[in-house]
Design a protein around this motif. Structure first.
Motif, PDB file in Angstrom:
ATOM      1  N   LYS A 171      13.846  12.206 -23.643  1.00  0.00           N
ATOM      2  CA  LYS A 171      14.098  12.567 -24.954  1.00  0.00           C
ATOM      3  C   LYS A 171      13.836  12.045 -26.757  1.00  0.00           C
ATOM      4  CE  LYS A 171      15.931  16.689 -23.639  1.00  0.00           C
ATOM      5  NZ  LYS A 171      17.445  17.560 -23.754  1.00  0.00           N
ATOM      6  N   PHE A 172      14.713  10.749 -26.677  1.00  0.00           N
ATOM      7  CA  PHE A 172      13.837   9.777 -27.930  1.00  0.00           C
ATOM      8  C   PHE A 172      12.864   9.903 -27.637  1.00  0.00           C
ATOM      9  CE2 PHE A 172      14.242   5.734 -29.543  1.00  0.00           C
ATOM     10  CZ  PHE A 172      14.948   5.914 -30.914  1.00  0.00           C
ATOM     11  N   ASN A 173      12.279   8.942 -26.714  1.00  0.00           N
ATOM     12  CA  ASN A 173      10.725   8.780 -26.791  1.00  0.00           C
ATOM     13  C   ASN A 173       9.991   9.531 -27.584  1.00  0.00           C
ATOM     14  OD1 ASN A 173      11.293   6.144 -25.992  1.00  0.00           O
ATOM     15  ND2 ASN A 173      11.245   6.547 -23.593  1.00  0.00           N
ATOM     16  N   ALA A 174      10.113  11.599 -26.799  1.00  0.00           N
ATOM     17  CA  ALA A 174       9.609  11.895 -27.099  1.00  0.00           C
ATOM     18  C   ALA A 174       9.124  12.199 -28.458  1.00  0.00           C
ATOM     19  CB  ALA A 174       9.909  13.416 -26.712  1.00  0.00           C
ATOM     20  N   LYS A 175      10.502  12.072 -29.797  1.00  0.00           N
ATOM     21  CA  LYS A 175      10.232  12.428 -30.701  1.00  0.00           C
ATOM     22  C   LYS A 175       8.995  11.874 -31.751  1.00  0.00           C
ATOM     23  CE  LYS A 175      14.960  12.503 -31.446  1.00  0.00           C
ATOM     24  NZ  LYS A 175      17.005  11.486 -32.168  1.00  0.00           N
ATOM     25  N   PHE A 176       8.691  11.252 -30.935  1.00  0.00           N
ATOM     26  CA  PHE A 176       7.540  10.158 -31.736  1.00  0.00           C
ATOM     27  C   PHE A 176       6.651  10.570 -31.118  1.00  0.00           C
ATOM     28  CE2 PHE A 176      11.733   7.738 -32.064  1.00  0.00           C
ATOM     29  CZ  PHE A 176      12.257   7.643 -32.949  1.00  0.00           C
ATOM     30  N   ARG A 177       6.145  11.331 -30.673  1.00  0.00           N
ATOM     31  CA  ARG A 177       5.064  11.810 -30.278  1.00  0.00           C
ATOM     32  C   ARG A 177       4.061  10.823 -29.832  1.00  0.00           C
ATOM     33  NH1 ARG A 177       6.582  16.971 -29.745  1.00  0.00           N
ATOM     34  NH2 ARG A 177       3.897  17.721 -29.515  1.00  0.00           N
ATOM     35  N   PRO A 178       4.644   9.882 -28.456  1.00  0.00           N
ATOM     36  CA  PRO A 178       3.307   8.780 -28.048  1.00  0.00           C
ATOM     37  C   PRO A 178       2.773   9.812 -26.643  1.00  0.00           C
ATOM     38  CG  PRO A 178       6.192   9.335 -26.697  1.00  0.00           C
ATOM     39  CD  PRO A 178       5.706  10.222 -27.577  1.00  0.00           C
ATOM     40  N   ARG A 179       1.793   8.344 -26.243  1.00  0.00           N
ATOM     41  CA  ARG A 179       0.926   9.191 -25.103  1.00  0.00           C
ATOM     42  C   ARG A 179       1.791   8.235 -23.663  1.00  0.00           C
ATOM     43  NH1 ARG A 179      -1.878   4.187 -24.574  1.00  0.00           N
ATOM     44  NH2 ARG A 179      -2.342   3.261 -25.793  1.00  0.00           N
ATOM     45  N   TRP A 180       1.805   8.726 -22.980  1.00  0.00           N
ATOM     46  CA  TRP A 180       2.393   8.602 -21.586  1.00  0.00           C
ATOM     47  C   TRP A 180       1.650   7.639 -20.589  1.00  0.00           C
ATOM     48  CZ3 TRP A 180       7.569   9.053 -22.668  1.00  0.00           C
ATOM     49  CH2 TRP A 180       8.547   9.408 -23.722  1.00  0.00           C
ATOM     50  N   GLU A 181       2.029   6.409 -20.046  1.00  0.00           N
ATOM     51  CA  GLU A 181       1.305   5.597 -19.986  1.00  0.00           C
ATOM     52  C   GLU A 181       2.436   5.458 -18.083  1.00  0.00           C
ATOM     53  OE1 GLU A 181      -1.492   4.370 -19.838  1.00  0.00           O
ATOM     54  OE2 GLU A 181      -2.120   5.256 -21.889  1.00  0.00           O
ATOM     55  N   PRO A 182       1.768   5.668 -17.229  1.00  0.00           N
ATOM     56  CA  PRO A 182       3.026   5.832 -15.848  1.00  0.00           C
ATOM     57  C   PRO A 182       2.608   4.488 -15.427  1.00  0.00           C
ATOM     58  CG  PRO A 182       0.103   6.741 -15.468  1.00  0.00           C
ATOM     59  CD  PRO A 182       0.081   6.815 -17.095  1.00  0.00           C
ATOM     60  N   ARG A 183       4.299   4.229 -15.091  1.00  0.00           N
ATOM     61  CA  ARG A 183       4.232   3.137 -14.744  1.00  0.00           C
ATOM     62  C   ARG A 183       4.596   3.042 -13.155  1.00  0.00           C
ATOM     63  NH1 ARG A 183       3.249  -2.095 -17.045  1.00  0.00           N
ATOM     64  NH2 ARG A 183       2.728  -1.978 -19.322  1.00  0.00           N
ATOM     65  N   PHE A 184       4.573   2.419 -11.971  1.00  0.00           N
ATOM     66  CA  PHE A 184       5.007   2.886 -10.428  1.00  0.00           C
ATOM     67  C   PHE A 184       5.701   1.122 -10.285  1.00  0.00           C
ATOM     68  CE2 PHE A 184       0.446   4.109 -11.643  1.00  0.00           C
ATOM     69  CZ  PHE A 184       1.084   5.271 -11.420  1.00  0.00           C
ATOM     70  N   VAL A 185       6.599   1.669  -9.051  1.00  0.00           N
ATOM     71  CA  VAL A 185       7.590   0.558  -7.455  1.00  0.00           C
ATOM     72  C   VAL A 185       5.953   0.369  -7.207  1.00  0.00           C
ATOM     73  CG1 VAL A 185       8.463   2.650  -7.197  1.00  0.00           C
ATOM     74  CG2 VAL A 185       9.057  -0.146  -6.650  1.00  0.00           C
ATOM     75  N   VAL A 186       5.674  -1.014  -6.983  1.00  0.00           N
ATOM     76  CA  VAL A 186       5.773  -1.135  -5.326  1.00  0.00           C
ATOM     77  C   VAL A 186       6.249  -1.594  -4.403  1.00  0.00           C
ATOM     78  CG1 VAL A 186       3.349  -2.408  -4.624  1.00  0.00           C
ATOM     79  CG2 VAL A 186       2.994  -1.861  -6.358  1.00  0.00           C
ATOM     80  N   TYR A 187       6.635  -1.314  -2.820  1.00  0.00           N
ATOM     81  CA  TYR A 187       6.992  -1.714  -1.958  1.00  0.00           C
ATOM     82  C   TYR A 187       6.551  -1.601  -0.587  1.00  0.00           C
ATOM     83  CZ  TYR A 187       6.541   3.576  -1.190  1.00  0.00           C
ATOM     84  OH  TYR A 187       6.995   4.714  -1.080  1.00  0.00           O
ATOM     85  N   ARG A 188       7.169  -1.852   0.151  1.00  0.00           N
ATOM     86  CA  ARG A 188       6.533  -2.947   1.685  1.00  0.00           C
ATOM     87  C   ARG A 188       6.799  -1.188   2.763  1.00  0.00           C
ATOM     88  NH1 ARG A 188       8.769  -7.177   3.873  1.00  0.00           N
ATOM     89  NH2 ARG A 188      10.685  -6.360   4.109  1.00  0.00           N
ATOM     90  N   ALA A 189       7.849  -0.939   3.283  1.00  0.00           N
ATOM     91  CA  ALA A 189       8.384   0.365   3.057  1.00  0.00           C
ATOM     92  C   ALA A 189       9.223   1.502   2.245  1.00  0.00           C
ATOM     93  CB  ALA A 189       8.762   0.133   4.616  1.00  0.00           C
ATOM     94  N   SER A 190       9.070   2.441   3.379  1.00  0.00           N
ATOM     95  CA  SER A 190       9.873   3.171   2.181  1.00  0.00           C
ATOM     96  C   SER A 190      11.587   3.315   2.639  1.00  0.00           C
ATOM     97  CB  SER A 190       9.750   5.051   3.094  1.00  0.00           C
ATOM     98  OG  SER A 190       8.279   5.401   3.404  1.00  0.00           O
ATOM     99  N   ALA A 191      12.376   2.744   3.546  1.00  0.00           N
ATOM    100  CA  ALA A 191      13.285   2.182   4.492  1.00  0.00           C
ATOM    101  C   ALA A 191      13.877   0.377   3.134  1.00  0.00           C
ATOM    102  CB  ALA A 191      13.432   1.310   5.516  1.00  0.00           C
ATOM    103  N   ASP A 192      12.598   0.336   2.543  1.00  0.00           N
ATOM    104  CA  ASP A 192      13.122  -0.427   2.076  1.00  0.00           C
ATOM    105  C   ASP A 192      13.702  -0.141   0.210  1.00  0.00           C
ATOM    106  OD1 ASP A 192      12.547  -2.841   3.572  1.00  0.00           O
ATOM    107  OD2 ASP A 192      10.275  -3.043   2.875  1.00  0.00           O
ATOM    108  N   LEU A 193      13.250   0.981   0.086  1.00  0.00           N
ATOM    109  CA  LEU A 193      13.815   1.573  -1.233  1.00  0.00           C
ATOM    110  C   LEU A 193      15.150   1.827  -2.333  1.00  0.00           C
ATOM    111  CD1 LEU A 193      11.038   4.790  -1.420  1.00  0.00           C
ATOM    112  CD2 LEU A 193      11.502   2.245  -2.994  1.00  0.00           C
ATOM    113  N   PRO A 194      15.819   1.853  -0.961  1.00  0.00           N
ATOM    114  CA  PRO A 194      17.221   1.589  -1.055  1.00  0.00           C
ATOM    115  C   PRO A 194      17.842   0.430  -1.750  1.00  0.00           C
ATOM    116  CG  PRO A 194      16.833   3.066   0.423  1.00  0.00           C
ATOM    117  CD  PRO A 194      15.757   2.692   0.166  1.00  0.00           C
ATOM    118  N   ARG A 195      16.924  -0.568  -0.824  1.00  0.00           N
ATOM    119  CA  ARG A 195      17.973  -2.107  -1.475  1.00  0.00           C
ATOM    120  C   ARG A 195      17.445  -2.518  -2.674  1.00  0.00           C
ATOM    121  NH1 ARG A 195      16.446  -7.366   2.944  1.00  0.00           N
ATOM    122  NH2 ARG A 195      17.417  -8.103   1.689  1.00  0.00           N
TER     123      ARG A 195
END
Length: 621
Positions: free
Chosen positions: A553-577
């Motif tokens: 909500k704080f960022n949205a105040k300034f009417r920005p454009r949104w650039e997606p960011r990603f997490v890259v991982y080896r296996a779904s089982a690794d995501l919690p770690r």
């Protein structure tokens, strides 16, 4: 029938050939953990020790004459500790297992005349020797605070296990000792002394030996961890930083997180050509990179390959936090890893920013109100500030930090006013001397002084720090404000920085990163489904601790454009770690324990990665 014979023959050959080499570490680790649990059970529960199941538990030293319970218990604990290292293909864990298993087989045959125990020991030893090439992982970064952590954890475990040992002999127990007596007996026994609990026959001696073994095991492992050679985490050397700055000068405009690669608590691997690099930090066995690789896109695959080689050499879990869509595509294509959208970065184009219009009414009113309350702003390059003012800003930033731990990793530089960071921008808010009272009408602020009185840092009330994003951009690094200042300081300084940006040749400004922004935005719209609404509700609940919704909500105040960011991982089982490691890196979870003075030593020089050392040897030759 004829078709079944070849299939049966294939299954027989597959069984005789054994498991795939890459699966051996996991299988051996599970076998060691299972046998460790059985050995602990055999050492604790007297009936189990005489059952047929104990033949499986005798892979390592378990029952040698009168020391059966104590040795079985110790072997089980050591096996459980060893299993994790074997699973991660650690060379030292392999050496320990290979040295221990033959001793266990010999002891079983000599003292117990148990051929079954010796055969099982050798059977587990066989895949270790045959697939020794699978256990090549180098040591992890480590410091001596682990000794204190081991003492606390092992001590607690020994205390709990000791209470079980004291209580599992009801038939030979004299009287009915209280819990306090049993706890006292355990504490005495861990240090090798007799406690207040008494038993009939030889049970008292057996319990004493078991408790003494647990205490001795705790002491030995703690002493070993305290005085073993350190393997400090790799750090950014001066040479590495110089090379990274050269890459950022040419390609720094590609990624808004590029300058954060210059954090000095990160390590770096370069591509063979030296035209690209990946910076990372190892946290809890996770090799965590952030943002896109630095340098020429065509050289990214070489740097990524070096990154993966380093992860394989140490058996670390590779992961990338906050890479762009282009970076995610290259990472997944070159490594076979998967990518998951993590959130969005708010980017404001300076040319399109304006306080005019209904959409910006709230921000415009807040800024005007604070200005009328007697605040002014200044936006300058770091190199244009004097040493005295820089020092005052640094001390204020440290003092106004909301937590004891400095937070940030992927979007934080971790320093202010360094001579090498002269291109960074600092926006400051100052209270004008003799201005009107606080806009909120308060006569007294949180520290007890009047609202219009100067604080410990004079008229300085808030700070924003931006790092360069190429030659025409800036990325927000940190926001700090005096808690006695009026609300809205951050909005005031962001607007001031955006309005002053053209003077510095800045055309785009990257603000905060909003995790799961798309889920929050879609979940609050009309027509959102129950699953999406439930997911949004969970994120709102978690926002009480992690500022997920508030940042969006704080960022949205300034009417920005949104650039997606990603997490890259080896296996779904690794995501919690990976998630837990990321929280540690960002400073939300602090597992560091203070070391006693006797265990503190001078920090060794930064250790370069394997590829960097090889390159330096070649240059020296």
């Amino acid at each position: 029938m004829s078709g079944g014979v070849p299939q049966r023959s294939y299954r027989v050959r597959h069984l005789l050939r054994g498991p795939r080499p890459e699966a051996v570490p996991v299988l051996v680790a599970r076998a060691c953990a299972l046998v460790g649990l059985l050995d602990i059970a055999a050492g604790v529960f007297p009936r189990f020790r005489h059952s047929r199941m104990h033949a499986l538990a005798e892979v390592l030293p378990g029952s040698f004459g009168p020391f059966a319970a104590a040795l079985s218990l110790s072997a089980g604990v050591l096996l459980l500790l060893l299993a994790h290292g074997l699973r991660r293909c650690k060379r030292r864990a392999w050496r320990a297992a290979v040295a221990l298993l033959p001793f266990g087989a010999l002891a079983q045959f000599t003292y117990r005349h148990s051929l079954v125990g010796a055969v099982i020991s050798l059977a587990l030893l066989a895949p270790l020797l045959r697939h020794r090439d699978q256990f090549r992982a180098l040591p992890d970064p480590r410091s001596r605070w682990r000794a204190l952590a081991n003492f606390v954890l092992m001590g607690a475990g020994s205390l709990v296990l000791g209470l079980v040992i004291v209580s599992v002999h009801p038939k030979t127990l004299v009287g009915d000792p209280s819990l306090a007596d049993r706890l006292t007996h355990v504490l005495y026994g861990l240090f090798g002394f007799e406690g207040p609990v008494d038993y009939q026959g030889t049970t008292s001696w057996t319990v004493a030996m078991s408790l003494g073994a647990l205490g001795l095991l705790t002491a030995i492992t703690t002493v070993y961890l305290a005085f073993r050679p350190e393997h400090p985490a790799a750090r950014l050397t001066e040479e590495d930083e110089t090379r990274l700055r050269a890459l950022l000068e040419k390609h720094g405009g590609r990624d808004s997180l590029g300058h954060f690669a210059l954090r000095r608590d990160k390590a770096v691997v370069f591509s063979p050509s030296g035209k690209a690099a990946v910076t990372y930090r190892v946290v809890s066995g996770v090799m965590l990179a952030s943002g896109d690789p630095i340098g020429d896109v065509e050289a990214w695959p070489g740097a990524i390959e070096r990154f993966m080689d380093e992860a394989k050499a140490h058996s670390w879990t590779p992961a990338v936090m906050g890479c762009s869509e282009t970076g995610g595509e290259v990472w997944t294509r070159e490594t076979g890893l998967d990518a998951l959208e993590l959130g969005d970065e708010a980017v404001v184009d300076v040319a399109d920013f304006s306080l005019a219009g209904r959409a910006m009414r709230n921000v415009r009113q807040m800024v005007k109100r604070i200005e009328r309350a007697g605040y002014e702003t200044r936006v300058r390059r770091v190199r244009d500030l004097g040493d005295a003012e820089l020092e005052r800003i640094r001390r204020a930033a440290d003092d106004w930090r909301g937590t004891d731990t400095e937070r940030g990793f992927s979007m934080a530089l971790g320093r202010i006013g360094d001579p090498t960071d002269g291109d960074c921008l600092i926006a400051t808010a100052h209270r004008i001397e003799g201005a009107a009272r606080s806009a909120s009408g308060r006569a007294v602020v949180g520290d007890g002084r009047a609202a219009d009185e100067p604080g410990p840092y004079g008229d300085l009330k808030a700070i924003l720090h931006f790092v360069p994003w190429g030659t025409d951009g800036a990325s927000l690094d940190l926001m700090r404000r005096d808690r006695s200042a009026d609300p809205g300081m951050n909005e005031l300084l962001i607007v001031a920085a955006l309005q002053a940006a053209p003077k510095f040749g800045i055309a785009r400004v990257s603000l905060n990163f909003a995790m799961f922004r798309s889920a929050l935005a879609r979940g609050e719209k009309i027509g959102a489904g129950p699953v999406l609404r439930a997911w949004r509700g969970l994120l709102v609940f978690l926002s009480r601790w992690f500022q997920i919704e508030s940042l969006y909500k704080f960022n949205a105040k300034f009417r920005p454009r949104w650039e997606p960011r990603f997490v890259v991982y080896r296996a779904s089982a690794d995501l919690p770690r990976i998630g837990f490691a990321a929280m540690q890196a960002e400073g939300f979870v602090d597992l560091a324990l203070p070391l006693p003075r006797i265990l503190r030593r001078h920090r060794p020089a930064p250790r370069a990665c394997a590829h960097a050392m090889a390159e330096r040897d070649v240059r020296a030759a």
